[in-house]
Write a protein that holds these residues in place. Structure first.
Motif, PDB file in Angstrom:
ATOM      1  N   ASP A 150       0.765  -1.452   0.137  1.00 32.60           N
ATOM      2  CA  ASP A 150      -0.005  -0.112  -0.036  1.00 32.60           C
ATOM      3  C   ASP A 150       1.093   1.283   0.006  1.00 32.60           C
ATOM      4  OD1 ASP A 150      -2.584  -1.382   0.166  1.00 32.60           O
ATOM      5  OD2 ASP A 150      -1.844  -2.004   2.442  1.00 32.60           O
ATOM      6  N   GLY A 151       2.277   1.137  -0.182  1.00 24.87           N
ATOM      7  CA  GLY A 151       3.298   2.167  -0.301  1.00 24.87           C
ATOM      8  C   GLY A 151       3.626   2.555   0.962  1.00 24.87           C
ATOM      9  N   VAL A 152       4.281   3.702   1.264  1.00 26.36           N
ATOM     10  CA  VAL A 152       5.040   4.080   2.441  1.00 26.36           C
ATOM     11  C   VAL A 152       4.062   5.237   2.927  1.00 26.36           C
ATOM     12  CG1 VAL A 152       7.325   3.174   2.130  1.00 26.36           C
ATOM     13  CG2 VAL A 152       6.532   5.683   1.097  1.00 26.36           C
ATOM     14  N   SER A 153       4.461   5.326   4.337  1.00 26.40           N
ATOM     15  CA  SER A 153       3.710   6.347   5.079  1.00 26.40           C
ATOM     16  C   SER A 153       4.332   8.039   4.925  1.00 26.40           C
ATOM     17  CB  SER A 153       3.726   6.148   6.571  1.00 26.40           C
ATOM     18  OG  SER A 153       5.283   6.167   6.906  1.00 26.40           O
ATOM     19  N   PRO A 154       3.354   8.739   4.923  1.00 26.12           N
ATOM     20  CA  PRO A 154       3.750  10.406   4.808  1.00 26.12           C
ATOM     21  C   PRO A 154       5.011  10.645   5.622  1.00 26.12           C
ATOM     22  CG  PRO A 154       1.436  10.054   4.958  1.00 26.12           C
ATOM     23  CD  PRO A 154       1.834   8.565   5.193  1.00 26.12           C
ATOM     24  N   GLU A 155       5.068   9.892   6.718  1.00 22.95           N
ATOM     25  CA  GLU A 155       6.300  10.126   7.656  1.00 22.95           C
ATOM     26  C   GLU A 155       7.527   9.704   7.276  1.00 22.95           C
ATOM     27  OE1 GLU A 155       7.128   9.677  12.699  1.00 22.95           O
ATOM     28  OE2 GLU A 155       5.632   8.677  11.653  1.00 22.95           O
ATOM     29  N   VAL A 156       7.461   8.513   6.509  1.00 24.24           N
ATOM     30  CA  VAL A 156       8.560   8.074   5.988  1.00 24.24           C
ATOM     31  C   VAL A 156       8.982   8.861   4.987  1.00 24.24           C
ATOM     32  CG1 VAL A 156       9.700   6.195   4.572  1.00 24.24           C
ATOM     33  CG2 VAL A 156       8.137   5.694   6.674  1.00 24.24           C
ATOM     34  N   LEU A 157       8.239   9.325   4.087  1.00 26.54           N
ATOM     35  CA  LEU A 157       8.352  10.128   2.922  1.00 26.54           C
ATOM     36  C   LEU A 157       8.958  11.393   3.485  1.00 26.54           C
ATOM     37  CD1 LEU A 157       5.434   9.478   0.584  1.00 26.54           C
ATOM     38  CD2 LEU A 157       7.826   8.722   0.212  1.00 26.54           C
ATOM     39  N   ALA A 158       8.518  11.956   4.405  1.00 26.90           N
ATOM     40  CA  ALA A 158       8.885  13.262   4.873  1.00 26.90           C
ATOM     41  C   ALA A 158      10.287  13.275   5.668  1.00 26.90           C
ATOM     42  CB  ALA A 158       8.024  13.869   6.239  1.00 26.90           C
ATOM     43  N   ASN A 159      10.797  12.140   5.937  1.00 28.40           N
ATOM     44  CA  ASN A 159      12.140  11.782   6.555  1.00 28.40           C
ATOM     45  C   ASN A 159      13.132  11.431   5.561  1.00 28.40           C
ATOM     46  OD1 ASN A 159      12.410  11.870   9.594  1.00 28.40           O
ATOM     47  ND2 ASN A 159      10.309  11.010   9.034  1.00 28.40           N
ATOM     48  N   ALA A 160      12.791  11.214   4.103  1.00 25.38           N
ATOM     49  CA  ALA A 160      13.574  10.718   2.992  1.00 25.38           C
ATOM     50  C   ALA A 160      14.471  11.800   2.749  1.00 25.38           C
ATOM     51  CB  ALA A 160      12.648  10.224   1.782  1.00 25.38           C
ATOM     52  N   ASP A 161      15.861  11.429   2.434  1.00 28.90           N
ATOM     53  CA  ASP A 161      16.798  12.065   1.860  1.00 28.90           C
ATOM     54  C   ASP A 161      16.649  12.065   0.452  1.00 28.90           C
ATOM     55  OD1 ASP A 161      18.535  12.818   4.169  1.00 28.90           O
ATOM     56  OD2 ASP A 161      18.557  10.736   4.534  1.00 28.90           O
ATOM     57  N   MET A 162      16.078  11.246  -0.082  1.00 34.79           N
ATOM     58  CA  MET A 162      16.033  11.052  -1.794  1.00 34.79           C
ATOM     59  C   MET A 162      14.757  10.134  -1.922  1.00 34.79           C
ATOM     60  SD  MET A 162      18.490   9.862  -4.836  1.00 34.79           S
ATOM     61  CE  MET A 162      18.415   7.908  -4.400  1.00 34.79           C
ATOM     62  N   LYS A 163      13.894  10.661  -2.749  1.00 29.12           N
ATOM     63  CA  LYS A 163      12.614   9.715  -3.256  1.00 29.12           C
ATOM     64  C   LYS A 163      12.933   9.279  -4.526  1.00 29.12           C
ATOM     65  CE  LYS A 163       9.937  12.601  -0.356  1.00 29.12           C
ATOM     66  NZ  LYS A 163       9.680  13.916  -0.411  1.00 29.12           N
ATOM     67  N   TRP A 164      13.077   8.245  -4.753  1.00 28.87           N
ATOM     68  CA  TRP A 164      13.474   7.554  -6.204  1.00 28.87           C
ATOM     69  C   TRP A 164      12.318   6.644  -6.531  1.00 28.87           C
ATOM     70  CZ3 TRP A 164      17.563   3.164  -6.179  1.00 28.87           C
ATOM     71  CH2 TRP A 164      17.934   2.757  -7.268  1.00 28.87           C
ATOM     72  N   SER A 165      12.064   6.679  -7.878  1.00 29.02           N
ATOM     73  CA  SER A 165      11.258   5.852  -8.764  1.00 29.02           C
ATOM     74  C   SER A 165      12.093   5.056  -9.580  1.00 29.02           C
ATOM     75  CB  SER A 165      10.102   6.735  -9.464  1.00 29.02           C
ATOM     76  OG  SER A 165       9.273   5.883 -10.239  1.00 29.02           O
ATOM     77  N   LEU A 166      11.754   3.730  -9.739  1.00 31.86           N
ATOM     78  CA  LEU A 166      12.429   2.804 -10.632  1.00 31.86           C
ATOM     79  C   LEU A 166      11.927   2.913 -12.028  1.00 31.86           C
ATOM     80  CD1 LEU A 166      12.913  -0.516  -8.416  1.00 31.86           C
ATOM     81  CD2 LEU A 166      14.860   1.287  -8.974  1.00 31.86           C
ATOM     82  N   SER A 167      10.672   3.221 -12.110  1.00 31.76           N
ATOM     83  CA  SER A 167      10.006   3.421 -13.218  1.00 31.76           C
ATOM     84  C   SER A 167       8.689   3.774 -13.141  1.00 31.76           C
ATOM     85  CB  SER A 167       9.944   1.765 -13.622  1.00 31.76           C
ATOM     86  OG  SER A 167       8.932   1.900 -14.754  1.00 31.76           O
ATOM     87  N   ASP A 168       7.890   4.321 -14.385  1.00 33.10           N
ATOM     88  CA  ASP A 168       6.523   4.758 -14.470  1.00 33.10           C
ATOM     89  C   ASP A 168       5.718   3.229 -14.218  1.00 33.10           C
ATOM     90  OD1 ASP A 168       7.035   7.397 -14.405  1.00 33.10           O
ATOM     91  OD2 ASP A 168       6.790   7.530 -16.642  1.00 33.10           O
ATOM     92  N   LEU A 169       6.110   2.323 -14.541  1.00 32.65           N
ATOM     93  CA  LEU A 169       5.293   0.904 -14.325  1.00 32.65           C
ATOM     94  C   LEU A 169       5.044   0.656 -12.756  1.00 32.65           C
ATOM     95  CD1 LEU A 169       7.543  -0.941 -17.048  1.00 32.65           C
ATOM     96  CD2 LEU A 169       5.288  -0.002 -17.281  1.00 32.65           C
ATOM     97  N   THR A 170       4.028   0.033 -12.614  1.00 32.47           N
ATOM     98  CA  THR A 170       4.026  -0.676 -11.387  1.00 32.47           C
ATOM     99  C   THR A 170       4.664  -1.983 -11.523  1.00 32.47           C
ATOM    100  OG1 THR A 170       1.693   0.791 -11.155  1.00 32.47           O
ATOM    101  CG2 THR A 170       1.965  -1.102  -9.648  1.00 32.47           C
ATOM    102  N   LEU A 171       5.376  -2.080 -10.481  1.00 28.67           N
ATOM    103  CA  LEU A 171       6.144  -3.475 -10.266  1.00 28.67           C
ATOM    104  C   LEU A 171       5.793  -4.080  -8.945  1.00 28.67           C
ATOM    105  CD1 LEU A 171       9.750  -2.047 -11.429  1.00 28.67           C
ATOM    106  CD2 LEU A 171       7.994  -3.122 -12.741  1.00 28.67           C
ATOM    107  N   PRO A 172       5.810  -5.290  -9.232  1.00 38.80           N
ATOM    108  CA  PRO A 172       5.434  -6.069  -8.008  1.00 38.80           C
ATOM    109  C   PRO A 172       6.625  -6.181  -6.877  1.00 38.80           C
ATOM    110  CG  PRO A 172       5.663  -7.672  -9.772  1.00 38.80           C
ATOM    111  CD  PRO A 172       5.898  -6.260 -10.343  1.00 38.80           C
ATOM    112  N   HIS A 173       6.427  -6.053  -5.697  1.00 40.34           N
ATOM    113  CA  HIS A 173       7.284  -5.716  -4.796  1.00 40.34           C
ATOM    114  C   HIS A 173       8.510  -6.933  -4.588  1.00 40.34           C
ATOM    115  CE1 HIS A 173       4.493  -2.762  -3.323  1.00 40.34           C
ATOM    116  NE2 HIS A 173       5.378  -2.040  -2.937  1.00 40.34           N
ATOM    117  N   PRO A 174       8.048  -8.233  -5.021  1.00 37.08           N
ATOM    118  CA  PRO A 174       9.180  -9.097  -4.995  1.00 37.08           C
ATOM    119  C   PRO A 174      10.153  -8.715  -6.326  1.00 37.08           C
ATOM    120  CG  PRO A 174       7.155 -10.253  -4.427  1.00 37.08           C
ATOM    121  CD  PRO A 174       6.816  -8.866  -4.621  1.00 37.08           C
ATOM    122  N   LEU A 175       9.690  -8.298  -7.260  1.00 38.70           N
ATOM    123  CA  LEU A 175      10.440  -8.105  -8.327  1.00 38.70           C
ATOM    124  C   LEU A 175      11.195  -6.879  -8.138  1.00 38.70           C
ATOM    125  CD1 LEU A 175      11.350  -8.671 -11.514  1.00 38.70           C
ATOM    126  CD2 LEU A 175       9.434  -7.354 -12.058  1.00 38.70           C
TER     127      LEU A 175
END
Length: 162
Positions: free
Chosen positions: A112-137
């Motif tokens: 279900d994603g990450v919490s706003p608190e984790v995002l607020a503490n992030a030094d970098m927010k990184w997207s691997l792709s515009d695609l939705t990828l399964p978490h195991p992959l």
């Protein structure tokens, strides 16, 4: 430098373990890595939006409790809205962190994603792709990209892209 992958979820399928372990073994001479699996929140059969927010919050608390900010560990969070990086740019960012003497905690959130608190503490927010990828992959792709980036930084012939 050490990179810790903080991941929500345990008991991955064999194909995930095989792929992850291949790149995990390869990267160790170049960069110390550690996989930290955190349990997913227990989910209801038909969760409401409030339940989903609660799951993210519970998992976020586990992530932040595991993050070692006291030892100069940057928090990089995989997020669909994060910045996309080329492999070469990732190599540069890893090199910069090494030169600063920082470790990295790389977060793969839950279903279900990450919490706003984790995002607020992030030094970098990184997207691997515009695609939705399964978490195991994502575990396998992430480990391969870390290996590829470190191959660039170590002049290893694995990465042949221009």
């Amino acid at each position: 430098m050490k990179v810790r992958l903080l991941t929500i979820g345990t008991k991955m399928p064999n194909w995930v373990q095989t792929g992850f372990n291949e790149y995990y073994k390869r990267i160790q001479p170049m960069m110390s890595t550690e996989l930290v699996e955190l349990p997913a929140a227990k989910r209801a059969k038909n969760p409401s939006d409030a339940n989903l927010a609660q799951y993210r919050e519970q998992e976020g608390q586990a992530i932040l409790a595991t993050h070692q900010s006291a030892v100069r560990e940057q928090l990089w969070v995989l997020d669909v809205k994060g910045k996309m990086l080329s492999t070469e740019r990732l190599a540069d960012k890893l090199s910069d962190a090494m030169q600063q003497g920082d470790d990295i905690a790389l977060v793969i959130g839950g279903a279900d994603g990450v919490s706003p608190e984790v995002l607020a503490n992030a030094d970098m927010k990184w997207s691997l792709s515009d695609l939705t990828l399964p978490h195991p992959l994502v575990r396998v792709v992430l480990m391969e990209q870390l290996y590829r980036a470190m191959s660039i930084n170590n002049n290893h012939p694995y990465h042949r892209g221009n």
